[in-house]
Motif scaffolding. Sequence first.
Motif, PDB file in Angstrom:
ATOM      1  N   ALA A 184      72.893  53.919  24.279  1.00  0.00           N
ATOM      2  CA  ALA A 184      71.980  52.793  24.079  1.00  0.00           C
ATOM      3  C   ALA A 184      71.422  52.305  25.403  1.00  0.00           C
ATOM      4  CB  ALA A 184      72.698  51.658  23.350  1.00  0.00           C
ATOM      5  N   MET A 185      72.271  52.258  26.427  1.00  0.00           N
ATOM      6  CA  MET A 185      71.814  51.793  27.731  1.00  0.00           C
ATOM      7  C   MET A 185      70.832  52.782  28.356  1.00  0.00           C
ATOM      8  SD  MET A 185      71.908  49.275  29.766  1.00  0.00           S
ATOM      9  CE  MET A 185      73.214  48.420  28.860  1.00  0.00           C
ATOM     10  N   ILE A 186      71.093  54.076  28.199  1.00  0.00           N
ATOM     11  CA  ILE A 186      70.164  55.077  28.749  1.00  0.00           C
ATOM     12  C   ILE A 186      68.827  55.007  28.022  1.00  0.00           C
ATOM     13  CG2 ILE A 186      69.755  57.535  29.116  1.00  0.00           C
ATOM     14  CD1 ILE A 186      72.768  57.910  29.409  1.00  0.00           C
ATOM     15  N   LEU A 187      68.870  54.810  26.716  1.00  0.00           N
ATOM     16  CA  LEU A 187      67.629  54.681  25.946  1.00  0.00           C
ATOM     17  C   LEU A 187      66.809  53.492  26.412  1.00  0.00           C
ATOM     18  CD1 LEU A 187      68.769  55.533  22.300  1.00  0.00           C
ATOM     19  CD2 LEU A 187      66.779  56.518  23.453  1.00  0.00           C
ATOM     20  N   ARG A 188      67.487  52.361  26.649  1.00  0.00           N
ATOM     21  CA  ARG A 188      66.766  51.135  27.006  1.00  0.00           C
ATOM     22  C   ARG A 188      66.333  51.118  28.463  1.00  0.00           C
ATOM     23  NH1 ARG A 188      70.835  48.463  23.921  1.00  0.00           N
ATOM     24  NH2 ARG A 188      71.880  47.841  25.852  1.00  0.00           N
ATOM     25  N   GLU A 189      67.202  51.638  29.354  1.00  0.00           N
ATOM     26  CA  GLU A 189      66.987  51.430  30.786  1.00  0.00           C
ATOM     27  C   GLU A 189      66.701  52.703  31.576  1.00  0.00           C
ATOM     28  OE1 GLU A 189      66.737  48.450  31.811  1.00  0.00           O
ATOM     29  OE2 GLU A 189      67.575  47.424  30.064  1.00  0.00           O
ATOM     30  N   GLY A 190      66.845  53.878  30.941  1.00  0.00           N
ATOM     31  CA  GLY A 190      66.704  55.121  31.693  1.00  0.00           C
ATOM     32  C   GLY A 190      65.331  55.291  32.322  1.00  0.00           C
ATOM     33  N   PRO A 191      65.275  56.064  33.433  1.00  0.00           N
ATOM     34  CA  PRO A 191      66.380  56.719  34.121  1.00  0.00           C
ATOM     35  C   PRO A 191      67.333  55.708  34.771  1.00  0.00           C
ATOM     36  CG  PRO A 191      64.269  57.714  34.706  1.00  0.00           C
ATOM     37  CD  PRO A 191      63.969  56.417  34.027  1.00  0.00           C
ATOM     38  N   ILE A 192      68.637  56.041  34.709  1.00  0.00           N
ATOM     39  CA  ILE A 192      69.665  55.128  35.192  1.00  0.00           C
ATOM     40  C   ILE A 192      70.833  55.955  35.742  1.00  0.00           C
ATOM     41  CG2 ILE A 192      70.711  54.976  32.891  1.00  0.00           C
ATOM     42  CD1 ILE A 192      71.387  52.046  33.515  1.00  0.00           C
ATOM     43  N   SER A 193      71.479  55.460  36.790  1.00  0.00           N
ATOM     44  CA  SER A 193      72.574  56.189  37.416  1.00  0.00           C
ATOM     45  C   SER A 193      73.901  55.845  36.742  1.00  0.00           C
ATOM     46  CB  SER A 193      72.643  55.856  38.908  1.00  0.00           C
ATOM     47  OG  SER A 193      73.101  54.525  39.086  1.00  0.00           O
ATOM     48  N   ARG A 194      74.936  56.624  37.057  1.00  0.00           N
ATOM     49  CA  ARG A 194      76.260  56.374  36.493  1.00  0.00           C
ATOM     50  C   ARG A 194      76.828  55.050  37.013  1.00  0.00           C
ATOM     51  NH1 ARG A 194      79.043  62.200  37.401  1.00  0.00           N
ATOM     52  NH2 ARG A 194      77.576  62.159  39.162  1.00  0.00           N
ATOM     53  N   VAL A 195      76.555  54.734  38.265  1.00  0.00           N
ATOM     54  CA  VAL A 195      77.025  53.453  38.807  1.00  0.00           C
ATOM     55  C   VAL A 195      76.369  52.293  38.047  1.00  0.00           C
ATOM     56  CG1 VAL A 195      77.005  51.950  40.834  1.00  0.00           C
ATOM     57  CG2 VAL A 195      77.521  54.389  41.084  1.00  0.00           C
ATOM     58  N   GLN A 196      75.092  52.412  37.803  1.00  0.00           N
ATOM     59  CA  GLN A 196      74.387  51.365  37.054  1.00  0.00           C
ATOM     60  C   GLN A 196      74.893  51.275  35.622  1.00  0.00           C
ATOM     61  OE1 GLN A 196      70.493  53.038  37.878  1.00  0.00           O
ATOM     62  NE2 GLN A 196      69.954  51.314  39.223  1.00  0.00           N
ATOM     63  N   LEU A 239      71.452  66.142  24.880  1.00  0.00           N
ATOM     64  CA  LEU A 239      70.796  64.879  24.548  1.00  0.00           C
ATOM     65  C   LEU A 239      70.402  64.068  25.778  1.00  0.00           C
ATOM     66  CD1 LEU A 239      73.098  63.808  21.581  1.00  0.00           C
ATOM     67  CD2 LEU A 239      70.796  64.777  21.438  1.00  0.00           C
ATOM     68  N   VAL A 240      71.030  64.342  26.915  1.00  0.00           N
ATOM     69  CA  VAL A 240      70.758  63.623  28.153  1.00  0.00           C
ATOM     70  C   VAL A 240      70.537  64.645  29.259  1.00  0.00           C
ATOM     71  CG1 VAL A 240      71.894  62.260  29.960  1.00  0.00           C
ATOM     72  CG2 VAL A 240      71.886  61.444  27.617  1.00  0.00           C
ATOM     73  N   ALA A 241      69.635  64.328  30.187  1.00  0.00           N
ATOM     74  CA  ALA A 241      69.360  65.228  31.311  1.00  0.00           C
ATOM     75  C   ALA A 241      69.260  64.435  32.596  1.00  0.00           C
ATOM     76  CB  ALA A 241      68.068  65.996  31.072  1.00  0.00           C
ATOM     77  N   ARG A 268      68.341  60.325  31.861  1.00  0.00           N
ATOM     78  CA  ARG A 268      67.534  59.789  30.773  1.00  0.00           C
ATOM     79  C   ARG A 268      67.779  60.626  29.530  1.00  0.00           C
ATOM     80  NH1 ARG A 268      61.207  60.690  31.317  1.00  0.00           N
ATOM     81  NH2 ARG A 268      61.350  60.366  29.075  1.00  0.00           N
ATOM     82  N   ILE A 269      67.427  60.070  28.388  1.00  0.00           N
ATOM     83  CA  ILE A 269      67.494  60.829  27.150  1.00  0.00           C
ATOM     84  C   ILE A 269      66.528  62.006  27.249  1.00  0.00           C
ATOM     85  CG2 ILE A 269      67.032  60.757  24.666  1.00  0.00           C
ATOM     86  CD1 ILE A 269      69.582  59.328  25.460  1.00  0.00           C
ATOM     87  N   GLU A 270      66.953  63.172  26.796  1.00  0.00           N
ATOM     88  CA  GLU A 270      66.093  64.348  26.801  1.00  0.00           C
ATOM     89  C   GLU A 270      65.110  64.242  25.623  1.00  0.00           C
ATOM     90  OE1 GLU A 270      63.904  67.197  27.310  1.00  0.00           O
ATOM     91  OE2 GLU A 270      65.499  67.045  28.821  1.00  0.00           O
ATOM     92  N   PRO A 271      63.818  64.004  25.876  1.00  0.00           N
ATOM     93  CA  PRO A 271      62.862  63.757  24.791  1.00  0.00           C
ATOM     94  C   PRO A 271      62.786  64.887  23.765  1.00  0.00           C
ATOM     95  CG  PRO A 271      61.893  63.185  26.910  1.00  0.00           C
ATOM     96  CD  PRO A 271      63.177  63.902  27.205  1.00  0.00           C
ATOM     97  N   ALA A 272      62.868  66.144  24.250  1.00  0.00           N
ATOM     98  CA  ALA A 272      62.668  67.292  23.358  1.00  0.00           C
ATOM     99  C   ALA A 272      63.935  67.714  22.634  1.00  0.00           C
ATOM    100  CB  ALA A 272      62.112  68.463  24.159  1.00  0.00           C
ATOM    101  N   ALA A 273      65.026  66.929  22.755  1.00  0.00           N
ATOM    102  CA  ALA A 273      66.269  67.307  22.086  1.00  0.00           C
ATOM    103  C   ALA A 273      66.142  67.249  20.572  1.00  0.00           C
ATOM    104  CB  ALA A 273      67.412  66.402  22.549  1.00  0.00           C
ATOM    105  N   ALA A 274      65.324  66.355  20.077  1.00  0.00           N
ATOM    106  CA  ALA A 274      65.114  66.219  18.630  1.00  0.00           C
ATOM    107  C   ALA A 274      63.819  65.453  18.391  1.00  0.00           C
ATOM    108  CB  ALA A 274      66.299  65.495  17.978  1.00  0.00           C
ATOM    109  N   TYR A 275      63.277  65.613  17.197  1.00  0.00           N
ATOM    110  CA  TYR A 275      62.022  64.961  16.834  1.00  0.00           C
ATOM    111  C   TYR A 275      62.146  64.306  15.466  1.00  0.00           C
ATOM    112  CZ  TYR A 275      59.936  67.598  20.681  1.00  0.00           C
ATOM    113  OH  TYR A 275      59.642  68.101  21.927  1.00  0.00           O
ATOM    114  N   VAL A 276      61.268  63.344  15.241  1.00  0.00           N
ATOM    115  CA  VAL A 276      61.172  62.695  13.930  1.00  0.00           C
ATOM    116  C   VAL A 276      59.732  62.759  13.465  1.00  0.00           C
ATOM    117  CG1 VAL A 276      63.103  61.143  14.429  1.00  0.00           C
ATOM    118  CG2 VAL A 276      60.747  60.388  14.879  1.00  0.00           C
ATOM    119  N   MET A 277      59.558  62.607  12.160  1.00  0.00           N
ATOM    120  CA  MET A 277      58.217  62.603  11.571  1.00  0.00           C
ATOM    121  C   MET A 277      58.039  61.343  10.749  1.00  0.00           C
ATOM    122  SD  MET A 277      56.479  65.428   9.025  1.00  0.00           S
ATOM    123  CE  MET A 277      54.819  65.193   8.342  1.00  0.00           C
TER     124      MET A 277
END
Length: 400
Positions: free
Chosen positions: A17-29, A53-55, A72-81
């Motif tokens: 959830a944090m990566i989705l909201r704030e990515g790109p983000i480091s492990r320390v953050q 799912l993350v890259a 950040r979340i890997e955008p091409a990992a999955a898609y929705v329609m």
Amino acid sequence: MSDRPILRQLSVRNVAAMILREGPISRVQLARATGLSKQTISEVVRVLEDSGLVAAVGQVGSATGRPAITYRIEPAAAYVMGVDLGGTKIRAGLADLTGAVVTEDVIDTNPRGGQAVVQQIGALHQELLRRAGIPPNRLRMVVIGSPGVLDRSTGAIELAPNLPGFDRLDVVGSLTRLLGQAPLIENDVNLGAIGEQWQGRGIGCRDLVFIALGTGIGMGILIDGRLVRGARGGAGEIAYLPLGADPFTRESREVGALERGIGTHGIIQAYRAAGGEVATTVRAIFDRLPEDLAAMAAIDATARVLALAILSVATLLDPEQVVLGGSIGIRPELLERVRRLTADCLPRQVLVEPAALGDRATLMGAIAMALHQLHNELFSLPDLPAEFGPPPQPYADAAA
């Protein structure tokens, strides 16, 4: 990921959830934001990386002087329609895992209805995947917005007169065979409310009512950020409010008194009753304002009935705002009148705003719901006490 222990899955959900909201983000953050240990963060990030799912996408400076890797979340990992199924148009779009729309299209709805329209959705699904170069197995969730109410026991869609045959067809079963997965079907105006809350007028608004006025009228309700459907899925069927026309007639029972009074046909009838010239469209009536007295009378009467409907809804639900959409609802001439009338009736102002997404509100709501479902499936567990939460703004929009 659902086979992992509950505590670890909670950590995965919080980090994702944090990566989705704030990515790109480091492990320390991530550790600082979630309160999890650096070791746990490293383990969770590794799990998400291994799953694709993350890259890692870059580096930032740190207090130690050593650059920190950002994720950040890997955008091409999955898609929705998402699909907006209307009586005259079908609009569909594909979005990646971050919510960015990669392609969309709109076609005319086959007037034959029934299986012919189902086939159109199937063909549109194939065309969008081909156009975007997405393998079918990467499409993980489909949400379709439709007029009316889904009968979950039969798969048919009722109260949708502009989609002939859908009340006698297992729409869900037919689409499942064509799409290779069972779609979620939701009322189109409900999805319009979600779309406006996600990327439109209602960003940051937890209690919102979306009223779409065009050929007909419908309403979507969000209370504390959640969609209100009612016991049988009919919450928001505002067309049946006893306003605008005699509610005790066969036609009102079929269509709804409010829709008869202020939908397209009702406005045209009001114009003619006021002595107006022959008018075949509501747009033509609006275009004759303010010189045409019959047009003024028709729009004034429409605004008055719509204001009464909004006041009824506001009194019962007390939303933060009412968003008006649809081809008629977004007209500024109507909005000005409605605002003036509602201000005269309640001691507290009802905030009435025009929709920001136009004819894409339902599509964006369908994509938002699909992302919500998919994020829960990928990053959470079905028996956890809280849901993963609504989708964040897409990265592309957040960076703009």
